[in-house]
Write a protein that holds these residues in place. Structure first.
Motif, PDB file in Angstrom:
ATOM      1  N   GLU A  41       0.852  -1.178   0.000  1.00  0.00           N
ATOM      2  CA  GLU A  41       0.000   0.000   0.000  1.00  0.00           C
ATOM      3  C   GLU A  41       0.895   1.238   0.000  1.00  0.00           C
ATOM      4  N   GLU A  42       0.852   2.000  -1.086  1.00  0.00           N
ATOM      5  CA  GLU A  42       1.636   3.235  -1.193  1.00  0.00           C
ATOM      6  C   GLU A  42       0.818   4.374  -0.602  1.00  0.00           C
ATOM      7  N   VAL A  43       1.229   4.870   0.545  1.00  0.00           N
ATOM      8  CA  VAL A  43       0.505   5.958   1.204  1.00  0.00           C
ATOM      9  C   VAL A  43       0.788   7.255   0.456  1.00  0.00           C
ATOM     10  N   ILE A  44      -0.290   7.947   0.078  1.00  0.00           N
ATOM     11  CA  ILE A  44      -0.130   9.198  -0.669  1.00  0.00           C
ATOM     12  C   ILE A  44      -0.563  10.408   0.149  1.00  0.00           C
ATOM     13  N   GLY A  45      -0.964  10.169   1.395  1.00  0.00           N
ATOM     14  CA  GLY A  45      -1.291  11.297   2.252  1.00  0.00           C
ATOM     15  C   GLY A  45      -2.138  10.897   3.436  1.00  0.00           C
ATOM     16  N   ARG A  46      -2.247  11.845   4.328  1.00  0.00           N
ATOM     17  CA  ARG A  46      -3.061  11.664   5.524  1.00  0.00           C
ATOM     18  C   ARG A  46      -3.977  12.872   5.617  1.00  0.00           C
ATOM     19  N   GLY A  47      -5.236  12.627   6.010  1.00  0.00           N
ATOM     20  CA  GLY A  47      -6.173  13.735   6.055  1.00  0.00           C
ATOM     21  C   GLY A  47      -7.184  13.596   7.167  1.00  0.00           C
ATOM     22  N   ILE A  48      -7.987  14.646   7.293  1.00  0.00           N
ATOM     23  CA  ILE A  48      -9.028  14.690   8.308  1.00  0.00           C
ATOM     24  C   ILE A  48     -10.347  15.053   7.615  1.00  0.00           C
ATOM     25  N   ILE A  49     -11.417  14.426   8.062  1.00  0.00           N
ATOM     26  CA  ILE A  49     -12.737  14.710   7.499  1.00  0.00           C
ATOM     27  C   ILE A  49     -13.160  16.104   7.970  1.00  0.00           C
ATOM     28  N   THR A  50     -13.472  16.971   7.000  1.00  0.00           N
ATOM     29  CA  THR A  50     -13.860  18.345   7.338  1.00  0.00           C
ATOM     30  C   THR A  50     -15.325  18.635   7.050  1.00  0.00           C
ATOM     31  N   GLN A  74     -21.563  14.558   4.359  1.00  0.00           N
ATOM     32  CA  GLN A  74     -22.906  14.564   3.816  1.00  0.00           C
ATOM     33  C   GLN A  74     -23.446  13.135   3.901  1.00  0.00           C
ATOM     34  N   GLU A  75     -24.652  12.924   3.435  1.00  0.00           N
ATOM     35  CA  GLU A  75     -25.280  11.615   3.566  1.00  0.00           C
ATOM     36  C   GLU A  75     -24.436  10.488   2.960  1.00  0.00           C
ATOM     37  N   ARG A  76     -23.927  10.711   1.731  1.00  0.00           N
ATOM     38  CA  ARG A  76     -23.205   9.627   1.051  1.00  0.00           C
ATOM     39  C   ARG A  76     -21.788   9.984   0.624  1.00  0.00           C
ATOM     40  N   ILE A  77     -21.342  11.201   0.936  1.00  0.00           N
ATOM     41  CA  ILE A  77     -19.972  11.619   0.603  1.00  0.00           C
ATOM     42  C   ILE A  77     -19.375  12.409   1.766  1.00  0.00           C
ATOM     43  N   ALA A  78     -18.048  12.511   1.758  1.00  0.00           N
ATOM     44  CA  ALA A  78     -17.352  13.277   2.797  1.00  0.00           C
ATOM     45  C   ALA A  78     -16.136  13.952   2.187  1.00  0.00           C
ATOM     46  N   THR A  79     -15.810  15.124   2.715  1.00  0.00           N
ATOM     47  CA  THR A  79     -14.642  15.877   2.267  1.00  0.00           C
ATOM     48  C   THR A  79     -13.466  15.563   3.178  1.00  0.00           C
ATOM     49  N   LEU A  80     -12.343  15.203   2.570  1.00  0.00           N
ATOM     50  CA  LEU A  80     -11.110  14.885   3.288  1.00  0.00           C
ATOM     51  C   LEU A  80     -10.061  15.915   2.901  1.00  0.00           C
TER      52      LEU A  80
END
Length: 126
Positions: A53-62, A65-71
């Motif tokens: 697994e090539e890690v390309i970043g780390r993020g936080i949910i900001t 929504q019901e079926r999607i989320a912004t990271l």
């Protein structure tokens, strides 16, 4: 929960995942973004050890929504100090020796972008 994937790349710091409230995603959760590489085998036994697994970043949910989320990227690049050396333009034009001046600039910490995030990249909670 289904496999979280990047559904849209907003910019190098922000992506939209294909999971949301329906999947139990909550604000401020930590995720990694990664893409699967090749299968790794043990050089001695030939046994399959798993997929890299090539890690390309780390993020936080900001935003969720019901079926999607912004990271958004949460990894930080440490700032530091930058030294700028300057010589007098007049002395260099006349060929004269003149002492240089130094200016020390403090560089603030900065958020690192995701490493070339693409639609279809994988995400998982950490």
């Amino acid at each position: 929960m289904k496999q979280a994937k990047v559904a849209k790349v907003i910019n190098e710091y922000k992506v939209v995942l294909n999971i949301g409230q329906e999947d139990g995603v909550k604000m401020h959760e930590d995720f990694i973004l990664y893409r699967q590489g090749e299968e790794i085998t043990d050089p001695d036994s030939g046994e399959k050890l798993g997929v890299f697994e090539e890690v390309i970043g780390r993020g936080i949910i900001t935003y969720v929504q019901e079926r999607i989320a912004t990271l958004e990227s949460s990894e930080m690049r440490e700032g530091g100090r930058k030294v700028i050396r300057k010589s007098s333009s007049l002395s260099s034009l006349q060929g004269l020796f003149a002492p240089t001046t130094e200016e020390v600039v403090e560089m603030p910490d900065q958020t690192k972008p995701f490493q070339r995030a693409m639609v279809g990249d994988l995400a998982k909670r950490i």
